[in-house]
Design an enzyme around this catalytic site. Structure first.
Site, short mmCIF file in Angstrom:
data_model
loop_
_atom_site.label_atom_id
_atom_site.label_comp_id
_atom_site.label_asym_id
_atom_site.label_seq_id
_atom_site.Cartn_x
_atom_site.Cartn_y
_atom_site.Cartn_z
N ASP A 201 0.85 -1.21 0.00
CA ASP A 201 0.00 0.00 0.00
C ASP A 201 0.88 1.26 0.00
O ASP A 201 0.64 2.20 -0.77
CB ASP A 201 -0.91 -0.04 1.23
CG ASP A 201 -1.72 1.23 1.40
OD1 ASP A 201 -2.68 1.42 0.65
OD2 ASP A 201 -1.38 2.05 2.28
N LYS A 205 1.35 4.34 -3.01
CA LYS A 205 1.26 5.79 -2.77
C LYS A 205 2.57 6.47 -3.16
O LYS A 205 2.58 7.55 -3.75
CB LYS A 205 0.92 6.04 -1.30
CG LYS A 205 -0.46 5.52 -0.90
CD LYS A 205 -0.63 5.48 0.61
CE LYS A 205 -1.98 4.91 1.01
NZ LYS A 205 -2.07 4.57 2.44
N1 HSE Z 1 -4.71 0.85 4.74
C1 HSE Z 1 -4.17 2.17 4.62
C2 HSE Z 1 -3.40 2.53 5.88
C3 HSE Z 1 -5.19 3.25 4.37
O1 HSE Z 1 -3.32 1.74 6.80
O2 HSE Z 1 -2.85 3.63 5.90
C4 HSE Z 1 -5.69 3.25 2.99
O3 HSE Z 1 -4.64 3.42 2.09
#
Ligand code: HSE
Length: 439
Positions: A201, A205
């Site tokens: 994730d 980003k």
């Molecule tokens: N799962 C992500 C986090 C939030 O824990 O920051 C969404 O991108």
């Protein structure tokens, strides 16, 4: 003027937040946007639940293609998540001449180049503030606020789940598995937390920020991704004793290698000096540190997830799109900050070529000369030692030796670690964690 008609794909946590904030702040939002913004259609798997949330004024459908094909919809907000269906929906919306707002970092990190090109051809906008660091307006900052600058680096704590886990491990002295279980019980971590804990994730980003910062295509496949699942509680403790805190950091920066200019793109656990502001970002909070030539360092802090923080970013995009609806497409802010024909192909450098400092923990039999062997191997590789800590776990026959190095290329430390692991007194593998001073 007729309000802008918005079609929402998905009305889960972020969708519901978007609906509620738009309703609550509609008067101020209209004053800012110049016209009303109205959710006219919602596509939801559970239509009954969606109707309970929206009331009767909104058309609720089960098939998201009804929304993207509907002639009255001006902007499609994609909040479904995942890759395949959202990609199809977003491309169809674009083909139908609709603007798109999405919070889907995975989609853009993997397919952003294709989606932005399609939007460019069709003269529509694809806005994605909510895709990176939730409520923090980091896309706006990188793309517009810092537009005068040559951006040198972006380093961020951009995953709240892992930051929460690391904070708990440090504060309570617990191991990773215990804290993960607690985080799942409290609802902080997903039932399947793989994307969060393995750094995927955060890499999605980071990939998006890297493209905007340096004017390069999105290249998730070139990112180095290492999560926190193998992190040991003792390393967090030793780091603390040496004046550092371990964070899952996404780092992208300009660099020079033997073959020329390049860009580093990497996510991994990182030691940061405790005195840095970003080292003190705790719990589920996010922060992004940007180094740029004119402004210097700027730091952006806030909630990286959650219903209304993420809705804040989605609605900011809705207002932006509404304001620019009638603008000549060539006068709009480019999707990735640089004009599409001005993107560069500076290469993402392989991990072996990155330059950073290192924390090494070597478990050894406590024998005469072992420390001399370690320091000789590092010296022979041209790696300078910054600090050393020697710890005895209890039985006195084997000990942990912790060393912090000055900056070197990753390939140099890899070679040195291989030699260290070959020493007869060394037990098991060397633990290596990268260290950034972020000065
Ligand atoms: N799962 C992500 C986090 C939030 O824990 O920051 C969404 O991108």
């Amino acid at each position: 003027m007729k309000p802008i008609q918005v079609g929402l794909l998905g009305i889960g946590t972020v969708g519901a937040g978007t609906f509620n904030v738009l309703q609550r702040n509609q008067a101020d939002i209209r004053r800012r946007a110049g016209r009303g913004i109205e959710i006219a259609m919602v596509a939801a798997r559970n239509t009954e639940r969606a109707r309970q949330l929206t009331g009767d004024s909104v058309t609720v459908v089960a098939d998201p293609f009804e929304v993207v094909n509907h002639p009255d919809i001006d902007i499609v907000v994609e909040l479904i998540g995942g890759y395949d269906l959202p990609k199809e929906l977003v491309l169809r919306a674009i083909a139908n001449g609709k603007h798109v707002v999405t919070a889907n970092k995975a989609l853009l990190a993997q397919h952003g180049n294709e989606i932005f090109a399609a939007a460019q051809d069709k003269g529509v906008m694809v806005a994605f503030e909510a895709a990176v660091a939730g409520g923090i307006p980091i896309i706006k900052a990188l793309r517009e606020g810092l537009t005068a600058n040559r951006i040198e680096s972006v380093a961020g704590i951009i995953n709240g789940t892992t930051n929460f886990i690391l904070s708990e491990m440090r504060e309570k002295g617990l191991d990773f598995a215990t804290v993960l279980k607690q985080a799942q019980e409290l609802g902080y971590a997903e039932a399947d937390p793989t994307f969060d804990i393995e750094g995927v994730d955060a890499a999605h980003k980071l990939t998006i920020m890297s493209a905007i910062a340096f004017g390069i295509p999105v290249q998730f496949d070139k990112a180095y991704v290492e999560g926190i699942s193998r992190l040991q509680a003792q390393d967090i403790r030793y780091a603390e004793q040496l004046g550092y805190r371990i964070k899952l950091l996404g780092i992208t920066r300009r660099t020079h290698t033997e073959s020329g200019e390049g860009v580093e793109l990497r996510v991994h656990p990182t030691l940061i000096p405790t005195g840095r502001l970003i080292a003190n970002v705790e719990g589920a909070m996010n922060a992004v540190l940007v180094q740029a030539d004119a402004v210097g360092a700027t730091l952006y802090y806030g909630k990286g997830a959650g219903s209304e923080p993420t809705a804040s970013a989605v609605i900011a995009d809705l207002v932006d799109v509404t304001r620019l609806l009638t603008a000549d497409p060539y006068s709009r802010v480019p999707h990735l900050a640089f004009q599409p024909n001005q993107m560069t192909d500076v290469a993402i450098v392989p991990m072996s070529e990155i330059t950073t400092s290192y924390y090494l923990r070597v478990h050894v039999q406590d024998q005469l000369g072992v420390m001399a062997d370690l320091t000789r191997i590092l010296a022979d590789a041209g790696i300078s030692i910054d600090a050393v800590l020697q710890k005895e776990p209890g039985n006195q026959t084997d000990i942990d030796i912790i060393m912090l190095t000055h900056q070197t290329r990753e390939k140099n430390i890899d070679a040195a670690i291989a030699k260290i692991e070959g020493l007869p007194a060394v037990i098991g593998k060397v633990t290596r964690i990268r260290l950034e001073s972020l000065g």
